[in-house]
Motif scaffolding. Structure first.
Motif: not given
Length: 302
Positions: A173, A208, A214-218, A260, A262
Motif C-alpha cells: 500500500r 484531505y 489515502g484513508t478509508k474515511r469518506k 475527510c 483526519e
C-alpha cells in the motif's frame, strides 16, 4: 540555466504582473531605477526573457498594441493558483528580496525546515527515472528503525516538513514518510518501478487537509463557526480548496468545507482555541469535545 537569468525572468514577470499593463519603455525605467543594471534591456533580449518566462512559469504574456504596446499577463489566475511553477516563482522572488536586504539580516527572522535536503535531492532523482529506493526509517511512534524498499511516487511540503509518498511492496500500500525521519537512503540502480497511470498526486490529497491521506474515511461537509477576528485569517488563507463562507455577521462567520477530517485537521482546529467551533458533522463535534474535555482534566485541579 544560470541562476542570474532565472532571477531576471522572475523580475520581469513580477514587474508586468504588478503593473497590470506596462510598456517596454516603462519596464526599462523600472529596470534602471532598481539598479538591476547600468544599461537598458535590448529589445531582442527582452523578447527572449519574455518567452523563457512564459515557458518556465506557464504564463501567457500578451501585447496590447492599442495606445502604445502595453504588455500584460493574459492568464493572471496562473500566478495565484498553487503548483510547482508558481511555488518556484514565489520562492525565487522572496529569495531575491532577501538577498537584496543583507543589511537587514539581523532583523529578518526565518523558520527552520527540519528535513533532510540531501535525501530530497536523491528522492527527486529517483522519481525522474522511476527507480526504487532503499530507506532506513524510524517513525515518531516506534523505538527502532526499519530498512526496506519503496517506490517513490511524489513529495509534499506541509508545515515546514517534507514528506515522501511512496508505495511499500512489503505492506502492499501507499505510505507517507517524513524526510527528517529517514536516516539512510540509497537509489537501487537497475531496480525500476512503474508509476500507476491512475494515480494523480494532487487528487490523492484533494479530499484531505494536510499530510494524512489515502484513508478509508469518506469526504463530508464540515461546518465551522469562526469568530469575526479569526474569520479574516480564514478568508486570506483558506483551510481547504472547498472552503466557502455561507454566513457573516459582526460576531462570527460560518464556513463549510468538504473534506475527510483526519488527525492533522483536528490539530489545526484545536490550535485556534475558542475562535473555531465545529458545528457539523455531529460525530466530529463530539470527538473534538472529548479531546477538549481530556485537556481540561489535565488543568482543572490547578
Amino acid at each position: 540555466m544560470a541562476k542570474n537569468l532565472i532571477n531576471k525572468y522572475v523580475w520581469l514577470v513580477e514587474t508586468i504582473y504588478k503593473a497590470g499593463r506596462i510598456t517596454y519603455e516603462e519596464i526599462n525605467e523600472k529596470w534602471l531605477d532598481q539598479d538591476m543594471d547600468t544599461k537598458p534591456i535590448p529589445i531582442r533580449t527582452f523578447h527572449k526573457w519574455k518567452i523563457a518566462a512564459e515557458e518556465m512559469f506557464n504564463l501567457v504574456i500578451e501585447c496590447e498594441r492599442k495606445g502604445g504596446y502595453h504588455y500584460y499577463i493574459d492568464n493572471k489566475e496562473e500566478v495565484k493558483r498553487g503548483g510547482l511553477r508558481n511555488w518556484l516563482l514565489n520562492t525565487i522572488s522572496v529569495s531575491n528580496l532577501l538577498l537584496d536586504s543583507q543589511s537587514l539580516k539581523d532583523r529578518i527572522l526565518l523558520e527552520d525546515v527540519p528535513s533532510g535536503q540531501e535525501g530530497l535531492a536523491l528522492i527527486l532523482e529517483a522519481m525522474k527515472t522511476n527507480t526504487q529506493l532503499r530507506i532506513t526509517y524510524q517513525s515518531y511512534w516506534r523505538d527502532e528503525s526499519f530498512t526496506f524498499n519503496v517506490h517513490p511516487y511524489c513529495v509534499k511540503l506541509f508545515k515546514q516538513r517534507w514528506y515522501l509518498i511512496a508505495f511499500s511492496p512489503n505492506l502492499d500500500r501507499i505510505m507517507i514518510y517524513a524526510l527528517d525521519r529517514i536516516f539512510d537512503i540509497c537509489k537501487l540502480d537497475g531496480e525500476m518501478f512503474t508509476m500507476p497511470k491512475n494515480l494523480y498526486p494532487e487528487d490523492f490529497f484533494y479530499n484531505y487537509y494536510g499530510i494524512i491521506a489515502g484513508t478509508k474515511r469518506k469526504p463530508e461537509k464540515v461546518k465551522l463557526k469562526v469568530s469575526a477576528g479569526q474569520a479574516n485569517y480564514l478568508r486570506s488563507l483558506p483551510l481547504h480548496d472547498t472552503q466557502e463562507e455561507i454566513e457573516e455577521n459582526e460576531e462570527y462567520s460560518i464556513f463549510t468545507l468538504r473534506i475527510c477530517p483526519e488527525y492533522d485537521f483536528y490539530q489545526e482546529i484545536l490550535s485556534n482555541g475558542e475562535d473555531i467551533e465545529v458545528l457539523e458533522p455531529k460525530w466530529m463535534r463530539e470527538e473534538i469535545g472529548e479531546m477538549i474535555h481530556r485537556m481540561w482534566n489535565k488543568y482543572k485541579n490547578d
